[in-house]
Design an enzyme around this catalytic site. Structure first.
Site, PDB file in Angstrom:
ATOM      1  N   CYS A  94       0.838  -1.200   0.000  1.00 41.34           N
ATOM      2  CA  CYS A  94       0.000   0.000   0.000  1.00 41.34           C
ATOM      3  C   CYS A  94       0.879   1.259   0.000  1.00 41.34           C
ATOM      4  CB  CYS A  94      -0.991  -0.028   1.159  1.00 41.34           C
ATOM      5  SG  CYS A  94      -2.339   1.179   0.962  1.00 41.34           S
ATOM      6  N   HIS A 187      -3.610  -5.241   0.520  1.00 41.69           N
ATOM      7  CA  HIS A 187      -3.081  -5.566   1.849  1.00 41.69           C
ATOM      8  C   HIS A 187      -3.132  -7.077   2.111  1.00 41.69           C
ATOM      9  CE1 HIS A 187      -2.686  -1.560   3.806  1.00 41.69           C
ATOM     10  NE2 HIS A 187      -3.578  -1.204   2.891  1.00 41.69           N
ATOM     11  N   GLU A 189      -1.658  -8.619   4.346  1.00 42.18           N
ATOM     12  CA  GLU A 189      -1.554  -8.847   5.799  1.00 42.18           C
ATOM     13  C   GLU A 189      -2.864  -8.594   6.536  1.00 42.18           C
ATOM     14  OE1 GLU A 189      -1.250  -4.381   5.690  1.00 42.18           O
ATOM     15  OE2 GLU A 189      -1.008  -6.084   4.327  1.00 42.18           O
TER      16      GLU A 189
END
Length: 239
Positions: A94, A187, A189
């Site tokens: 990001c 993202h 994660e």
């Protein structure tokens, strides 16, 4: 499976209510990777001095915007590219993706198609289907479900970079800048429960931008995209 020696470069901090419930950006990577990773807080001015034996670097998201750049952002991004040139794998996520894209010669702009937030699909390019980051977890049609939350985008693809994934909302969803350096706008994660709370926390802003938070929240689901981080860990182990 042993975890390679990865380091997280933190580029900002999440909203206090999100940190209370889910931890901060480095914690999300720890959860996805399954290890407690050392953190360099670049946004607080900590130097990018990697611990001896570092095998890979992960660069976090941030609430900050490269449409309002600060000197440390370019300094850190340029050092990350140098780290990659020395052979250590780097993955920007990001804001980290945008930092690397800007350092590679592109621009970061407010996304003309508006904010992207929620569980979305990205389409891999031919190069993306072959890239080790996407190997083994993306369906044969090359459509990958991922978690997204961003208002800025890299535009255009930096000269010399390879486009790995895009979608209608953002043309530069994933880039390969060199053999060692790659980046993703989404993202990998981010867990579904965290993303739902992020949508709730930004409900007022979303409404002001013409977005209805309720269907965005309802559409959030778990994805396989954390496997991209494990693929990066495997790449780092082999480097």
């Amino acid at each position: 499976m042993s975890i390679p020696r990865l380091v997280v470069v933190q580029t900002g901090t999440a909203a206090p209510e999100i940190v209370r419930r889910h931890g901060d950006y480095p914690d999300w990577f720890n959860q996805a990777i399954g290890a407690e990773l050392p953190v360099l807080r670049a946004y607080l001015g900590e130097p990018l001095e990697l611990p001896v034996g570092t095998q890979g670097v992960l660069v976090t998201g941030s609430p900050l915007s490269l449409t309002l750049p600060e000197p440390w952002m370019d300094e850190v991004a340029e050092e990350l590219l140098r780290i990659g040139e020395r052979g250590t794998p780097v993955l920007g996520v990001c804001f980290g993706h945008q930092m690397l894209g800007r350092a590679a010669g592109s621009s970061v702009v407010r996304n003309p198609k508006g904010r992207e937030i929620g569980t979305v699909r990205v389409q891999l390019t031919a190069a993306g289907r072959k890239d080790p980051l996407f190997r083994g977890w993306v369906p044969e049609d090359g459509l990958a479900e991922v978690q997204a939350t961003h208002g800025d985008s890299v535009d255009p693809v930096p000269s010399g970079a390879t486009l790995l994934a895009s979608n209608e909302k953002c043309a530069t969803q994933a880039l390969r800048l060199s053999d060692a350096v790659a980046s993703v706008q989404f993202h990998p994660e981010l867990r579904a429960d965290t993303l739902r709370d992020l949508i709730d926390s930004r409900a007022g802003d979303l409404r002001s931008e013409g977005l209805d938070p309720a269907p965005l929240r309802a559409g959030v689901r778990e994805t396989e995209s954390a496997r991209l981080l494990r693929a990066f860990a495997d790449e780092a182990r082999r480097s």
